[in-house]
Design a protein around this motif. Structure first.
Motif, PDB file in Angstrom:
ATOM      1  N   MET A  38     -42.840  12.090  11.796  1.00 27.08           N
ATOM      2  CA  MET A  38     -44.082  11.815  11.069  1.00 27.08           C
ATOM      3  C   MET A  38     -44.339  10.313  11.015  1.00 27.08           C
ATOM      4  SD  MET A  38     -45.646  10.984   8.069  1.00 27.08           S
ATOM      5  CE  MET A  38     -44.671  11.086   6.604  1.00 27.08           C
ATOM      6  N   ASP A  42     -47.453   8.167  12.640  1.00 25.36           N
ATOM      7  CA  ASP A  42     -48.330   7.264  11.898  1.00 25.36           C
ATOM      8  C   ASP A  42     -48.285   5.863  12.492  1.00 25.36           C
ATOM      9  OD1 ASP A  42     -49.280   9.150  10.288  1.00 25.36           O
ATOM     10  OD2 ASP A  42     -48.156   8.604   8.496  1.00 25.36           O
ATOM     11  N   THR A  84     -53.712   0.101   4.345  1.00 23.66           N
ATOM     12  CA  THR A  84     -53.968   1.299   3.535  1.00 23.66           C
ATOM     13  C   THR A  84     -53.189   2.486   4.088  1.00 23.66           C
ATOM     14  OG1 THR A  84     -56.190   0.411   3.460  1.00 23.66           O
ATOM     15  CG2 THR A  84     -55.837   2.522   2.411  1.00 23.66           C
ATOM     16  N   GLY A  85     -53.237   2.605   5.426  1.00 22.49           N
ATOM     17  CA  GLY A  85     -52.535   3.714   6.062  1.00 22.49           C
ATOM     18  C   GLY A  85     -51.052   3.670   5.794  1.00 22.49           C
ATOM     19  N   VAL A  88     -50.312   4.952   2.350  1.00 20.35           N
ATOM     20  CA  VAL A  88     -50.394   6.412   2.319  1.00 20.35           C
ATOM     21  C   VAL A  88     -49.155   7.018   2.941  1.00 20.35           C
ATOM     22  CG1 VAL A  88     -51.638   8.350   3.278  1.00 20.35           C
ATOM     23  CG2 VAL A  88     -52.901   6.470   2.308  1.00 20.35           C
ATOM     24  N   SER A  91     -46.067   6.853   0.726  1.00 21.87           N
ATOM     25  CA  SER A  91     -46.021   7.794  -0.402  1.00 21.87           C
ATOM     26  C   SER A  91     -45.776   9.216   0.077  1.00 21.87           C
ATOM     27  CB  SER A  91     -47.293   7.698  -1.234  1.00 21.87           C
ATOM     28  OG  SER A  91     -48.410   7.650  -0.403  1.00 21.87           O
ATOM     29  N   VAL A  92     -46.375   9.565   1.223  1.00 22.46           N
ATOM     30  CA  VAL A  92     -46.141  10.904   1.756  1.00 22.46           C
ATOM     31  C   VAL A  92     -44.677  11.069   2.131  1.00 22.46           C
ATOM     32  CG1 VAL A  92     -46.663  12.403   3.685  1.00 22.46           C
ATOM     33  CG2 VAL A  92     -48.486  11.216   2.551  1.00 22.46           C
ATOM     34  N   LEU A  95     -42.521  11.642  -0.987  1.00 24.80           N
ATOM     35  CA  LEU A  95     -42.603  12.998  -1.545  1.00 24.80           C
ATOM     36  C   LEU A  95     -41.840  13.982  -0.657  1.00 24.80           C
ATOM     37  CD1 LEU A  95     -43.862  14.825  -3.720  1.00 24.80           C
ATOM     38  CD2 LEU A  95     -45.623  15.352  -2.074  1.00 24.80           C
ATOM     39  N   THR A  96     -42.011  13.847   0.657  1.00 15.82           N
ATOM     40  CA  THR A  96     -41.345  14.787   1.553  1.00 15.82           C
ATOM     41  C   THR A  96     -39.830  14.621   1.476  1.00 15.82           C
ATOM     42  OG1 THR A  96     -43.231  14.361   2.948  1.00 15.82           O
ATOM     43  CG2 THR A  96     -41.561  15.793   3.829  1.00 15.82           C
ATOM     44  N   MET A  99     -38.540  16.362  -1.506  1.00 17.81           N
ATOM     45  CA  MET A  99     -38.473  17.809  -1.279  1.00 17.81           C
ATOM     46  C   MET A  99     -37.278  18.164  -0.413  1.00 17.81           C
ATOM     47  SD  MET A  99     -42.427  18.477  -0.871  1.00 17.81           S
ATOM     48  CE  MET A  99     -42.436  19.624   0.408  1.00 17.81           C
ATOM     49  N   THR A 100     -36.989  17.293   0.574  1.00 17.59           N
ATOM     50  CA  THR A 100     -35.832  17.525   1.428  1.00 17.59           C
ATOM     51  C   THR A 100     -34.554  17.531   0.595  1.00 17.59           C
ATOM     52  OG1 THR A 100     -37.019  16.302   3.099  1.00 17.59           O
ATOM     53  CG2 THR A 100     -34.722  16.768   3.542  1.00 17.59           C
TER      54      THR A 100
END
Lengths: 126, 527
Positions: A38, A42, A84-85, A88, A91-92, A95-96, A99-100
């Motif tokens: 991922m 990006d 900005t990207g 983003v 932060s994604v 979070l992932t 969760m992992t």
């Protein structure tokens, strides 16, 4: 054909990076590797964006020596978009990753197929 | 320029602020605050709606007073305001009706954080609705993804984390593609504001050699949003995600979040690309076919489902197919039908997802059909709502589903291509039939008293009596199980009030569809 690629080698590299990242995110079974994919994806996009804003021979758009002509500077908007990207994407990723961690604590593996198999045997809570 | 012009921005900024505020409030206060705040938002967006209806044109709010090619803009017209109002009403109803299950699924100390997520999600939804800048759209799209994943994760049992992980991975694929599409579009147009992009694209499309690039950029963008909203080949995550979420989250995810992605896609198609250019590109036909496949396959999967939430989720996949079919038919009629169906489905699906947990609760917290027999007899209110929303899904007149199906038919006839007309009519007929199959079957199931069924009152055969003891034994534990939750009050004012609002909206869309259709068409004219 080849010439086009060579002339736009940065864009070509960016799209290849995007493809690598995308396939990793889609096909890797390991969650951490998925996440790496991922980030590569990006980064590829950011490279593409940054390369678009850059005009060779010009400087960063900060006025230091009194030159105010637009011709002297590169386009600052893509750089802003990249920033900005990146925010983003960070932060994604955070979070992932969390969760992992949660999945790893529960199933003690990072392989999503194994997790899926294990969860099928698990009793449905509801 | 009146004070109303500020309201769209207020809805976004105040929602972000409320999100932060809720982290320091206690759970109960956060809930009450969020409800009051949502009501204020509804009033604000209602004011915007009435203002745009009165003036008859949309307005553009330029942030920081930076003129067009540089600044960031918010654009509000009738369609946006209509969507915002209905999204907020559905959000409020979901929060109220699902509140009871939040206490069950969440730790008391963390309930306020759930409302933080809800407020941030409101901000993201609002800005996707209002924004006129494609990159702002991307940023808030990601916020929407993060918050929707968050409201999935709050339920820390069973396979929710896994479901959230799969949802997240697919969403990441989708946002990656969307970002690439946005970047490519920016590359070929040199603008980020939608109106300026549109002007460049019209210029670009005049040269046939440029069309492939445009198609690729738009195609990538469309695939990205299609993955996120669950169009046909990418709909497999839906049942796991919606089926395992806490009811509020399921209702919000299925009725609002997926619609926000479609709304953004529609915005890009209609405002950025424009209908003239879209006619030259092959995208419409692909969306039409995929939408139709989604309708048929979603319905078949719903028939096969053994669990009421999975069935409802697969039916969502089918309904998303309808909306994409509307976009695929194209033209003002097609877009009107798609927009109308967004509203109709949002109202109906939130109702269904808020009703099923009630039915499950009276059958011992089980969602499988075999345990749910007779559940509607124990919880009459939930049974009634289930019937109304199911009938709307099937497309029975006087309910919203019928109006939207009619609009799809009209749009197909308007499109002028006989192939589209036949295909759409056949798909509409088949899907209504399939919908009727699984919804009526479920209705019969939840209204069949298991005890009466197993001991037929006209005892005529020895075979029945021979089987009797076995059947009764198997039934006994179930009956005990069902007695327990039955005693508690499952439906109070917190259920009736939102359901009355949603049902009223549903019937209004069914009976007075022309009001909404007129609003949508006026909104499209000024979009």
């Amino acid at each position: 054909m080849l010439e086009t690629f060579l002339n736009n080698y940065v864009e070509a590299a960016a799209i290849i990076l995007f493809g690598v990242g995308f396939t990793m995110l889609l096909f890797q079974r390991n969650l951490i590797k998925k996440l790496m994919g991922m980030n590569i994806m990006d980064t590829g996009t950011f490279l593409f964006l940054a390369s678009m804003g850059y005009i060779s021979g010009r400087k960063a758009p900060i006025i230091t020596d009194g030159v105010q002509s637009v011709e002297a500077y590169i386009n600052p908007v893509p750089a802003g978009l990249v920033l900005t990207g990146i925010v983003v994407s960070v932060s994604v990723t955070a979070l992932t990753l969390s969760m992992t961690v949660r999945l790893y604590r529960r199933y003690h593996t990072l392989n999503i197929d194994d997790i899926y198999r294990m969860s099928k045997h698990e009793m449905e809570d509801r | 320029m009146g004070f109303v012009w500020n309201f769209p921005l207020f809805t976004i900024v105040l929602s972000l602020f409320s999100g932060v505020l809720c982290t320091v409030l206690s759970g109960k206060k956060a809930k009450i605050y969020t409800m009051i705040y949502e009501v204020i938002l509804i009033m604000m967006t209602g004011a915007v709606l009435s203002y745009t209806m009165r003036t008859g044109q949309s307005f553009t709010y330029v942030m920081g007073e930076f003129p067009a090619p540089w600044g960031n803009e918010i654009r509000a017209g009738i369609l946006e305001a209509l969507m915002a109002v209905s999204f907020l009403v559905i959000m409020l109803c979901s929060v109220i009706a699902g509140g009871r299950y939040l206490k069950k699924d969440l730790d008391e100390s963390r309930i306020n954080l759930y409302f933080t997520l809800i407020n941030l999600m409101t901000a993201a939804l609002m800005s996707i609705i209002w924004t006129n800048d494609i990159f702002t759209g991307y940023v808030f799209l990601e916020i929407l993804t993060l918050t929707s994943c968050g409201i999935l994760l709050v339920r820390e049992i069973g396979r929710t984390t896994l479901a959230a992980m799969r949802y997240m991975i697919l969403n990441l694929l989708g946002s990656g593609l969307f970002l690439l599409g946005v970047v490519l579009l920016y590359d070929i147009t040199g603008h980020l504001l939608m109106v300026n992009m549109h002007q460049s694209i019209v210029e670009i499309a005049k040269e046939p050699a440029h069309l492939p690039v445009l198609s690729i950029a738009l195609g990538i963008l469309t695939i990205g949003l299609a993955i996120k909203s669950g169009l046909f080949p990418f709909h497999f995550w839906m049942p796991d995600t919606y089926g395992r979420a806490t009811p509020t989250s399921a209702a919000i995810l299925s009725s609002l979040v997926s619609k926000a992605y479609i709304l953004l896609l529609f915005k890009i198609y209609y405002r950025v690309v424009g209908m003239e250019v879209l006619k030259v590109l092959p995208l419409n036909r692909i969306l039409l076919i995929l939408g139709m496949c989604g309708i048929i396959f979603g319905s078949f999967s719903a028939i096969r489902a053994r669990n009421i939430n999975r069935m409802t989720a697969f039916s969502s996949a089918a309904q998303i197919g309808y909306i994409y079919m509307g976009l695929g038919i194209g033209g003002i009629a097609g877009y009107t039908a798609a927009m109308f169906h967004i509203l109709a489905h949002a109202l109906t699906k939130s109702q269904l997802f808020l009703t099923t947990p009630r039915l499950a609760e009276v059958s011992g917290d089980r969602l499988e059909f075999k345990y749910m027999q007779g559940s509607a007899l124990k919880c009459r209110a939930a049974g009634r709502t289930f019937i109304i929303s199911s009938l709307s899904m099937i497309g029975i007149p006087i309910l919203a589903g019928f109006s939207s199906k009619l609009l799809f038919g009209v749009a197909a006839v308007d499109s002028g291509s006989w192939r589209t007309v036949i295909a759409v009519m056949v798909v509409l007929a088949v899907s209504s039939l399939l919908n009727a199959m699984y919804f009526i079957r479920t209705m019969v199931r939840i209204y069949t008293d298991p005890e009466r069924e197993k001991t037929p009152d006209d005892t005529d055969g020895e075979v029945v009596t021979a089987k009797e003891p076995g059947a009764e034994q198997a039934q006994e534990p179930d009956a005990d199980d069902e007695e327990r939750p039955y005693e508690g009050q499952t439906t109070g004012l917190d259920y009736h009030l939102p359901m009355i609002v949603l049902t009223a909206g549903n019937v209004f869309l069914g009976l007075f569809s022309w009001v909404i259709v007129d609003l949508i068409q006026r909104g499209l004219a000024m979009f």
